[in-house]
Each structure stands twice: as C-alpha cells, then as structure tokens.
Design an enzyme around this catalytic site. Structure first.
Site, PDB file in Angstrom:
ATOM      1  N   HIS A 249      47.917  41.537  41.004  1.00 35.70           N
ATOM      2  CA  HIS A 249      46.966  40.626  40.367  1.00 35.70           C
ATOM      3  C   HIS A 249      46.458  41.273  39.079  1.00 35.70           C
ATOM      4  O   HIS A 249      46.151  42.467  39.049  1.00 35.70           O
ATOM      5  CB  HIS A 249      45.812  40.358  41.329  1.00 35.70           C
ATOM      6  CG  HIS A 249      44.673  39.621  40.703  1.00 35.70           C
ATOM      7  ND1 HIS A 249      44.868  38.489  39.945  1.00 35.70           N
ATOM      8  CD2 HIS A 249      43.332  39.864  40.694  1.00 35.70           C
ATOM      9  CE1 HIS A 249      43.696  38.058  39.520  1.00 35.70           C
ATOM     10  NE2 HIS A 249      42.759  38.878  39.945  1.00 35.70           N
TER      11      HIS A 249
ATOM     12  N   CYS B 269      41.427  34.790  43.716  1.00 32.26           N
ATOM     13  CA  CYS B 269      42.488  35.504  42.981  1.00 32.26           C
ATOM     14  C   CYS B 269      43.698  35.831  43.856  1.00 32.26           C
ATOM     15  O   CYS B 269      44.771  36.133  43.332  1.00 32.26           O
ATOM     16  CB  CYS B 269      41.948  36.777  42.355  1.00 32.26           C
ATOM     17  SG  CYS B 269      40.640  36.459  41.165  1.00 32.26           S
TER      18      CYS B 269
ATOM     19  N   ASN C 272      42.000  37.848  33.197  1.00 34.22           N
ATOM     20  CA  ASN C 272      42.124  37.541  34.624  1.00 34.22           C
ATOM     21  C   ASN C 272      42.185  36.015  34.780  1.00 34.22           C
ATOM     22  O   ASN C 272      41.187  35.330  34.557  1.00 34.22           O
ATOM     23  CB  ASN C 272      40.917  38.128  35.363  1.00 34.22           C
ATOM     24  CG  ASN C 272      40.972  37.890  36.864  1.00 34.22           C
ATOM     25  OD1 ASN C 272      41.774  37.100  37.351  1.00 34.22           O
ATOM     26  ND2 ASN C 272      40.107  38.563  37.593  1.00 34.22           N
TER      27      ASN C 272
HETATM   28  O1  UT7 Z   1      40.006  39.343  40.518  1.00 35.21           O
HETATM   29  C1  UT7 Z   1      39.094  40.201  41.088  1.00 35.21           C
HETATM   30  C2  UT7 Z   1      37.896  40.016  40.272  1.00 35.21           C
HETATM   31  N1  UT7 Z   1      37.285  41.039  39.595  1.00 35.21           N
HETATM   32  C3  UT7 Z   1      37.693  42.280  39.303  1.00 35.21           C
HETATM   33  O2  UT7 Z   1      38.722  42.774  39.624  1.00 35.21           O
HETATM   34  C4  UT7 Z   1      36.721  43.059  38.481  1.00 35.21           C
HETATM   35  C5  UT7 Z   1      36.494  44.426  39.032  1.00 35.21           C
HETATM   36  N2  UT7 Z   1      35.594  45.173  38.207  1.00 35.21           N
HETATM   37  C6  UT7 Z   1      35.866  45.573  36.941  1.00 35.21           C
HETATM   38  O3  UT7 Z   1      36.904  45.267  36.417  1.00 35.21           O
HETATM   39  C7  UT7 Z   1      34.849  46.443  36.245  1.00 35.21           C
HETATM   40  O4  UT7 Z   1      33.817  46.781  37.140  1.00 35.21           O
HETATM   41  C8  UT7 Z   1      34.257  45.788  34.980  1.00 35.21           C
HETATM   42  C9  UT7 Z   1      35.286  45.716  33.901  1.00 35.21           C
HETATM   43  C10 UT7 Z   1      33.720  44.410  35.313  1.00 35.21           C
HETATM   44  C11 UT7 Z   1      33.083  46.633  34.433  1.00 35.21           C
HETATM   45  O5  UT7 Z   1      33.519  47.966  34.199  1.00 35.21           O
HETATM   46  P1  UT7 Z   1      32.669  49.188  34.766  1.00 35.21           P
HETATM   47  O6  UT7 Z   1      33.302  50.398  34.247  1.00 35.21           O
HETATM   48  O7  UT7 Z   1      32.593  49.029  36.264  1.00 35.21           O
HETATM   49  O8  UT7 Z   1      31.281  48.967  34.077  1.00 35.21           O
HETATM   50  P2  UT7 Z   1      29.836  48.719  34.748  1.00 35.21           P
HETATM   51  O9  UT7 Z   1      29.741  47.390  35.379  1.00 35.21           O
HETATM   52  O10 UT7 Z   1      29.510  49.922  35.574  1.00 35.21           O
HETATM   53  O11 UT7 Z   1      28.936  48.731  33.457  1.00 35.21           O
HETATM   54  C12 UT7 Z   1      28.848  49.882  32.592  1.00 35.21           C
HETATM   55  C13 UT7 Z   1      27.967  49.519  31.407  1.00 35.21           C
HETATM   56  C14 UT7 Z   1      26.652  48.854  31.809  1.00 35.21           C
HETATM   57  O12 UT7 Z   1      25.643  49.319  30.943  1.00 35.21           O
HETATM   58  P3  UT7 Z   1      24.608  50.475  31.422  1.00 35.21           P
HETATM   59  O13 UT7 Z   1      23.933  49.897  32.622  1.00 35.21           O
HETATM   60  O14 UT7 Z   1      25.475  51.655  31.753  1.00 35.21           O
HETATM   61  O15 UT7 Z   1      23.745  50.659  30.222  1.00 35.21           O
HETATM   62  C15 UT7 Z   1      26.888  47.404  31.521  1.00 35.21           C
HETATM   63  O16 UT7 Z   1      25.694  46.702  31.217  1.00 35.21           O
HETATM   64  O17 UT7 Z   1      28.628  48.576  30.578  1.00 35.21           O
HETATM   65  C16 UT7 Z   1      27.773  47.478  30.304  1.00 35.21           C
HETATM   66  N3  UT7 Z   1      28.593  46.300  30.093  1.00 35.21           N
HETATM   67  C17 UT7 Z   1      29.117  45.973  28.915  1.00 35.21           C
HETATM   68  N4  UT7 Z   1      29.042  46.569  27.714  1.00 35.21           N
HETATM   69  C18 UT7 Z   1      29.711  46.004  26.700  1.00 35.21           C
HETATM   70  C19 UT7 Z   1      28.983  45.356  31.014  1.00 35.21           C
HETATM   71  N5  UT7 Z   1      29.749  44.433  30.422  1.00 35.21           N
HETATM   72  C20 UT7 Z   1      29.850  44.798  29.122  1.00 35.21           C
HETATM   73  C21 UT7 Z   1      30.516  44.243  28.021  1.00 35.21           C
HETATM   74  N6  UT7 Z   1      30.427  44.891  26.840  1.00 35.21           N
HETATM   75  N7  UT7 Z   1      31.265  43.135  28.117  1.00 35.21           N
END
Ligand code: UT7
Length: 329
Positions: free
Chosen positions: A256, A119, A286
């Site tokens: 980004h 990225c 992204n």
């Molecule tokens: O270019 C660089 C590349 N990447 C990034 O910049 C990504 C950086 N990270 C992020 O943007 C965030 O961490 C995410 C958007 C990927 C996730 O957001 P988060 O607030 O960190 O959520 P999390 O991973 O802590 O997950 C929270 C909950 C989980 O459920 P439990 O364990 O709390 O029951 C996940 O299983 O959300 C769940 N979850 C979803 N729920 C609905 C994960 N993906 C999804 C989804 N829809 N698509």
C-alpha cells in the site's frame, strides 16, 4: 500431476488505471497550509497527487480504470460476471459504486457490490473475488479500487491534507485450472486481518447513521505509523508460511502506497531487496484502496511485472484492517 489435484485459480489477465488530470503539488499545498515541499518529501516521499474535478466521481474514475483493465485483458463487459469495488468514498450512500460502474459499462448481468476495508480494500477485494472464482460460482471478476479522498479531507489540517490523492485501478481475475502448487499462475494465498479497537487512530468523523454528514478524515499519524510496519510484516509472513515461498523468491513487493518510509521499513524488516519494491507514492500520494492497483498498473505497463513473476501485495488501513495477497502473475 494427477487430475484430482487440479483446482481453480484466479489468474490476473488484465490491469488498468485512471487518474484525474489535475495535479496538486507540494508547492501548491504550501500555499494553502503551513507546510513545505521539504517536510512532505522527507516525512512521506510524496511529491504530487491527483485531485478529481468537480463532478468527477469515484464511479467515473473506477469505470475508466475498469475499461483499461478489460482492454488489457482483451475482454469486454459481457465477459465479466462479478464486479467488486473497494472504496471508502462512494458516489452515494447507496446504491453501491460497483452497481454504478456496472451500469456505466452497459452490463445488466452478473453481480456487483462494494466492499469497505479502507486502505486494505483492494486486498480484501482480491481475496473475496478469489473465493468466488475458485468456488466455480463466477468465471471472470473485475476488482476495482477507486477513491476520491479529496472529498473527505479537511483541507485546513496540514497533518492529513498533504497525504492523500484521488485515482482508480483495476484488475481482471479469471478462473483457470491450476495444479494446486505454487508454480500455478494466479492468487496463491490471501491473509486478511482486522482489529476494530484501533478506530480512534484513523477514522472519518461522520456518516449516515451517526451525524448524517459525510465527515472528514482524522488520523493520529504517528500511532498509525508505529502499527503499520508490524502489521505488514505479520500478514506477509503468514503468506510465506502458507506457501513455503521466501522473500528471496519474490520478484516484486507491491505494498500500500501511504508513506515511503513505511514502505522501506517494511521491506527491510521482511528482508526484501529494495530493488524489488514497487513505489508510486511520490506520484499519487495515498489513494487508499486505489493505491495497489495503481502501482500494479504502472509496473505492469512499464514492463517490470511479467507473466510468471511472484508478486506480494500488502496493505494496512483504517479499522485497523490489514492483509496480504501473493500472486503468480
Ligand atoms: O493508509 C494508512 C494511512 N496512514 C498512514 O499510513 C500514515 C502513517 N503516518 C505517517 O505517514 C506519518 O506519521 C506522517 C507523515 C503523517 C507524519 O510524520 P511524522 O514523522 O510521524 O510526524 P509527526 O506527526 O510526529 O509530526 C512531527 C511534526 C509536528 O510538529 P511538532 O509537534 O514536532 O512541532 C507536526 O505538527 O511535524 C508537524 N507537521 C507538519 N509540519 C509541516 C505535521 N504535518 C506537517 C506538515 N508540514 N504537513
């Protein structure tokens, strides 16, 4: 200013982009995996992304973006002597996507190569082209970010498939004489970093030398998020320190486009006015190395970014890699 202070600068003279026509909305994704529009918007700010058609490759997207950038610069392929393509989703293992685009543009002169910093690739590309142009070895460069991440997504993994999209953006950088001050037009400073110890947080689980397959993107999102804000701030502060420019001096901050929350938290940490933030993540998702030139293209075409503006670019990506580029437009 005396003539011995004069130095070459890499000035942005054109910007363009291209998006595949197919729109994939959050509602479409909710029909594919256990997710919802509300979750995706609240956690990421993304509302839709584009997906390349079958047979539509990264080089095809990149060529369209390159042609748009050339048109915006009032130049043709014959005027370019360097093509750098930032991509992690090349058409083939080799030859490079850059060489494919060079051929598609009808060019048989100059040099073309790919650069891979995930990225952060576009920032690494700008920094590389800037060094070529300021050395005097080349005169006009196309720096292209082009990706088809839809091809390396595991479409059954809701934690990643909702985040990414396809697209391409490009700029023309042209060597012009400046005075070596921050009043010059062009790239004023670039700062690149990487730390390969973070591989397991964001990677693709395949490749020619390991699995002989293309593989799928794997990410520990929460851990990437935690690092992203700090890494962004460090390289932007490096750019401020190198130039004496402050957050208040910037006209635009073009980070980004991975997640609206990361973008807003980074701007807040750096003391950058929210009105100066260019965000297109809601429209594109992204798009990895394409995200910054896509955002630049939108903000250039709608008249926000104007000649003379101070524009701070910054990115964070797999590796980890991260970097900043401060440009006077
Ligand atoms: O270019 C660089 C590349 N990447 C990034 O910049 C990504 C950086 N990270 C992020 O943007 C965030 O961490 C995410 C958007 C990927 C996730 O957001 P988060 O607030 O960190 O959520 P999390 O991973 O802590 O997950 C929270 C909950 C989980 O459920 P439990 O364990 O709390 O029951 C996940 O299983 O959300 C769940 N979850 C979803 N729920 C609905 C994960 N993906 C999804 C989804 N829809 N698509």
């Amino acid at each position: 200013m005396t003539t011995q202070n004069r130095q070459l600068r890499s000035v942005v003279t054109g910007v363009g982009s291209y998006l595949p026509s197919r729109v994939l909305t959050n509602a479409d994704l909710a029909a594919m995996v256990d997710t919802s529009d509300a979750w995706i918007v609240q956690r990421t700010g993304i509302r839709e992304r584009r997906i390349a058609a079958e047979g539509e490759t990264t080089s095809m997207l990149g060529e369209r973006a390159a042609r748009a950038a050339l048109q915006s610069a009032g130049l043709g392929p014959d005027d370019i002597d360097l093509i750098i393509v930032a991509t992690s989703t090349p058409d083939y293992t080799f030859p490079s996507t850059a060489a494919q685009i060079q051929a598609a543009l009808g060019m048989a002169h100059g040099a073309a190569f790919d650069l891979q910093a995930v990225c952060s690739g576009f920032i690494f590309g700008v920094a590389t082209a800037d060094k070529f142009l300021r050395s005097g070895s080349h005169r006009r460069a196309l720096v292209i970010g082009a990706e088809t991440f839809s091809r390396i997504i595991d479409w059954s993994d809701r934690a990643t498939c909702v985040l990414f999209g396809d697209g391409a953006g490009a700029i023309v950088l042209q060597a012009q004489q400046g005075f070596g001050t921050v009043e010059d037009r062009g790239v004023l400073t670039t700062h690149l970093r990487s730390d390969g110890r973070h591989r397991a947080k964001l990677y693709v689980d395949g490749g020619p030398s390991s699995t002989q397959t293309v593989g799928h993107l794997r990410m520990k999102g929460r851990e990437v998020f935690r690092f992203a804000v700090d890494m962004t701030s460090d390289v932007v502060k490096d750019a401020f320190a190198a130039t004496g420019i402050t957050a208040a001096d910037l006209q635009w901050f073009v980070p980004h486009q991975a997640n609206r929350r990361i973008i807003d938290m980074s701007a807040a940490k750096l003391g950058i006015d929210p009105h100066k933030v260019i965000a297109t993540v809601h429209l594109h998702g992204n798009t990895s190395a394409a995200s910054i030139p896509l955002a630049l293209s939108v903000a250039h075409d709608d008249g926000r970014i104007k000649r003379g503006d101070l524009v701070m670019l910054e990115a964070v990506g797999g590796g980890f890699t991260w970097g900043s580029a401060l440009i006077r437009w």
